[in-house]
Design an enzyme around this catalytic site. Structure first.
Site, short mmCIF file in Angstrom:
data_model
loop_
_atom_site.label_atom_id
_atom_site.label_comp_id
_atom_site.label_asym_id
_atom_site.label_seq_id
_atom_site.Cartn_x
_atom_site.Cartn_y
_atom_site.Cartn_z
N TYR A 38 0.85 -1.19 0.00
CA TYR A 38 0.00 0.00 0.00
C TYR A 38 0.89 1.25 0.00
O TYR A 38 0.84 2.07 0.89
CB TYR A 38 -0.94 -0.05 1.22
CG TYR A 38 -2.24 0.71 1.02
CD1 TYR A 38 -3.23 0.21 0.17
CD2 TYR A 38 -2.46 1.92 1.68
CE1 TYR A 38 -4.42 0.89 0.00
CE2 TYR A 38 -3.65 2.62 1.50
CZ TYR A 38 -4.63 2.10 0.66
OH TYR A 38 -5.81 2.78 0.49
N VAL A 40 2.56 3.50 -3.28
CA VAL A 40 2.08 4.51 -4.23
C VAL A 40 1.00 3.91 -5.16
O VAL A 40 -0.11 4.42 -5.25
CB VAL A 40 3.24 5.11 -5.05
CG1 VAL A 40 2.71 6.20 -5.98
CG2 VAL A 40 4.32 5.69 -4.14
N GLN A 41 1.33 2.80 -5.84
CA GLN A 41 0.34 2.17 -6.72
C GLN A 41 -0.77 1.49 -5.92
O GLN A 41 -1.93 1.49 -6.34
CB GLN A 41 1.02 1.14 -7.64
CG GLN A 41 1.69 1.75 -8.86
CD GLN A 41 0.74 2.47 -9.80
OE1 GLN A 41 -0.38 2.05 -10.04
NE2 GLN A 41 1.19 3.60 -10.32
N ALA A 101 12.18 -4.23 -5.43
CA ALA A 101 13.20 -4.90 -4.61
C ALA A 101 12.55 -5.73 -3.51
O ALA A 101 12.96 -6.87 -3.24
CB ALA A 101 14.15 -3.86 -4.01
N HIS A 124 4.56 -3.98 -13.42
CA HIS A 124 5.87 -3.75 -14.03
C HIS A 124 6.37 -5.10 -14.54
O HIS A 124 6.09 -6.14 -13.93
CB HIS A 124 6.82 -3.21 -12.95
CG HIS A 124 7.95 -2.38 -13.46
ND1 HIS A 124 8.17 -2.12 -14.79
CD2 HIS A 124 8.96 -1.75 -12.81
CE1 HIS A 124 9.24 -1.34 -14.91
NE2 HIS A 124 9.74 -1.11 -13.73
N GLY A 153 0.91 6.41 -9.16
CA GLY A 153 -0.33 5.93 -8.55
C GLY A 153 -1.16 7.09 -8.02
O GLY A 153 -2.39 7.02 -7.96
N SER A 270 5.78 33.03 -30.10
CA SER A 270 6.15 34.06 -31.07
C SER A 270 6.91 33.45 -32.26
O SER A 270 7.52 32.39 -32.13
CB SER A 270 7.03 35.10 -30.40
OG SER A 270 8.26 34.50 -30.01
N1 LIG Z 1 5.14 4.36 -7.94
C1 LIG Z 1 4.40 4.35 -9.03
O1 LIG Z 1 3.55 5.20 -9.23
C2 LIG Z 1 4.56 3.25 -10.05
C3 LIG Z 1 4.96 1.99 -9.67
N2 LIG Z 1 4.92 0.95 -10.57
C4 LIG Z 1 5.26 -0.39 -10.13
O2 LIG Z 1 4.31 -0.80 -9.15
C5 LIG Z 1 4.93 -1.64 -8.16
C6 LIG Z 1 4.74 -1.05 -6.77
O3 LIG Z 1 5.46 0.17 -6.75
P1 LIG Z 1 5.22 1.31 -5.64
O4 LIG Z 1 3.77 1.48 -5.43
O5 LIG Z 1 6.03 2.47 -6.08
O6 LIG Z 1 5.88 0.63 -4.35
P2 LIG Z 1 6.40 1.32 -3.00
O7 LIG Z 1 7.85 1.56 -3.08
O8 LIG Z 1 5.51 2.46 -2.70
O9 LIG Z 1 6.18 0.13 -1.95
C7 LIG Z 1 4.92 -0.51 -1.78
C8 LIG Z 1 4.73 -1.11 -0.43
O10 LIG Z 1 5.70 -2.09 -0.14
C9 LIG Z 1 5.84 -2.15 1.25
N3 LIG Z 1 7.09 -2.90 1.54
C10 LIG Z 1 8.36 -2.50 1.29
N4 LIG Z 1 9.21 -3.48 1.67
C11 LIG Z 1 8.45 -4.51 2.14
C12 LIG Z 1 8.72 -5.81 2.63
N5 LIG Z 1 9.97 -6.26 2.71
N6 LIG Z 1 7.69 -6.61 3.02
C13 LIG Z 1 6.42 -6.15 2.95
N7 LIG Z 1 6.10 -4.94 2.47
C14 LIG Z 1 7.10 -4.13 2.07
C15 LIG Z 1 5.83 -0.72 1.66
O11 LIG Z 1 5.47 -0.57 3.00
C16 LIG Z 1 4.76 -0.14 0.74
O12 LIG Z 1 3.50 -0.20 1.36
C17 LIG Z 1 6.39 -1.76 -8.61
O13 LIG Z 1 6.48 -2.90 -9.43
C18 LIG Z 1 6.61 -0.50 -9.44
O14 LIG Z 1 7.65 -0.60 -10.38
C19 LIG Z 1 4.46 1.13 -11.85
C20 LIG Z 1 4.04 2.36 -12.28
C21 LIG Z 1 4.18 3.53 -11.45
MG LIG Z 2 8.79 2.71 -13.53
#
Ligand SMILES: NC(=O)C1=CN([C@@H]2O[C@H](COP(=O)(O)OP(=O)(O)OC[C@H]3O[C@@H](n4cnc5c(N)ncnc54)[C@H](O)[C@@H]3O)[C@@H](O)[C@H]2O)C=CC1
Ligand SMILES: [Mg+2]
Ligand SMILES: CC(=O)[C@](C)(O)C(=O)O
Ligand SMILES: [Mg+2]
Length: 355
Positions: A38, A40-41, A101, A124, A153, A270
């Site tokens: 939970y 960004v996406q 990651a 992704h 997101g 312009s």
């Molecule tokens: N940020 C964006 O708007 C975009 C992201 N994506 C893709 O969507 C996917 C999610 O990306 P984001 O939303 O940016 O992720 P994020 O970096 O915001 O992390 C998502 C969640 O992972 C949790 N988390 C982190 N480490 C953890 C662990 N070891 N165990 C359990 N939970 C853990 C965090 O608490 C967070 O709630 C990725 O594959 C990204 O490449 C694709 C398009 C845009």
């Molecule tokens: Mg990307």
């Protein structure tokens, strides 16, 4: 599926007209969509699905800020919000929305719950394409697909609330049930996509990593910084340098590009500006072309994904990231920007009424 002409090339596109929300609701009516993560996406996709009447639950670690955020957003512990393992068990479609990651770390747990007929959904192509680095190899009897919203997101959610829609790409890696296509299309519409364009996992991740390092995020900051530095070194004030580098672009010119293309923006400037821009754009293209070629190579050889995994798997990655963002924020250019933004009339407090 509509075939549309993109600059002379025909491509497959799914639009809301041919796949309306009612159809998505019908396809997903017996599914439990578990959004894992939970950040960004996660919120964008989970809330849009909830508002679209999809049976969506969230899986998050308890006692975390994001758990509290999910509660605040209306997810109910024990009903629609669960610990990650419980959500994995309940979900028939697993939306794997941890950071790329973190997905590596949790993969053994996710895999355990991927029983036959379930679906594994990504936003992704990273985990699957670079599986030698991530170790993410799904069982053969589950569907594996992606819907990748092409934007933050945060924008996905905001645009949904405005009745608009971000475009997304979609791809199918594995169709075990014979229903992957209708499942992924329904999810794409349900998360709030305006339309869906077809790709594959490798193309999605190569183009996405190139774009965000390139014109969308990395290159644009680089080109801003270079022009700002030249203007400042020639004696221009910070406000003048910032306005002529960033503010005019974001406030005046880019909305025109978004509306009707580059020639439309040029046409509304312009003749002096048009002449100069038409003379200079090719020089910038030629100067940056080798850098973009290096960038693509670095993506395709797995160097960029490895760097991202290495740095984002460290326990203190958030602190290090914050330090780098702070450096950007505190640079003169972006400090000047802060003052400039505060002066936008819409950001000013209403003037006191003089009696
Ligand atoms: N940020 C964006 O708007 C975009 C992201 N994506 C893709 O969507 C996917 C999610 O990306 P984001 O939303 O940016 O992720 P994020 O970096 O915001 O992390 C998502 C969640 O992972 C949790 N988390 C982190 N480490 C953890 C662990 N070891 N165990 C359990 N939970 C853990 C965090 O608490 C967070 O709630 C990725 O594959 C990204 O490449 C694709 C398009 C845009
Ligand atoms: Mg990307
Ligand atoms: C927002 C988006 O699509 C990016 C830039 O590719 C990302 O956040 O990874
Ligand atoms: Mg992207």
């Amino acid at each position: 599926m509509a075939k549309l002409n993109f600059g002379g090339v025909e491509e497959n596109v799914v639009t809301r007209d041919e796949f309306p929300l009612a159809k998505a609701q019908q396809v997903l009516k017996n599914e439990v969509v578990a959004v894992i993560g939970y950040g960004v996406q996660g919120p964008g996709q989970a809330l849009n699905q909830k508002d679209n009447g999809i049976n969506v639950i969230v899986g998050q670690r308890k006692n975390s800020k994001t758990w509290d955020k999910a509660v605040k957003d209306g997810f109910v512990p024990g009903e629609t919000l669960f610990e990650i393992e419980e959500a994995l068990q309940r979900g028939t479609i697993i939306c794997y929305l941890l950071s790329d990651a973190a997905q590596i770390q949790l993969w053994p747990t996710v895999k355990k719950h991927l029983t036959a007929g379930k679906a594994l959904y990504f936003s992704h192509g990273f985990g699957i394409t670079f599986n030698e680095q991530t170790g993410i190899v799904p069982p053969k009897d589950v569907d594996v697909f992606l819907v990748a919203p092409k934007g933050s997101g945060t924008s996905l959610r905001r645009m949904f609330l405005q009745g608009r829609g971000l475009n997304s790409s979609y791809a199918i890696f594995q169709d075990a049930t014979g229903k992957a296509k209708e499942r992924v299309t329904a999810l794409g519409i349900a998360v709030g996509s305006g339309y869906l364009f077809e790709t594959d996992f490798k193309k999605e991740v190569y183009s996405d990593l190139t774009g965000e390092r390139g014109t969308l995020m990395g290159a644009i900051q680089g080109i801003f910084a270079a022009q700002y530095q030249v203007l400042r070194s020639k004696g221009h004030t910070p406000s003048e340098a910032f306005n002529e580098t960033v503010e005019e672009l974001t406030q005046s010119l880019m909305p025109l590009v978004a509306e009707n293309g580059m020639d439309w923006m040029y046409a509304n400037c312009s003749t002096t500006a048009q002449r100069g821009a038409l003379d200079w754009w090719k020089k910038f293209r030629d100067a940056t072309l080798p850098v973009f070629n290096d960038l693509y190579e670095s993506v395709a050889t797995g160097k960029e994904s490895q760097r991202s995994i290495d740095s984002n798997s460290q326990v203190d990655y958030r602190e290090k990231l914050e330090a780098e963002l702070k450096e950007l924020r505190e640079s003169e250019m972006w400090q000047a920007g802060k003052t400039v933004r505060s002066l936008r009339p819409e950001n000013q407090k209403p003037a006191e009424v003089v009696a």
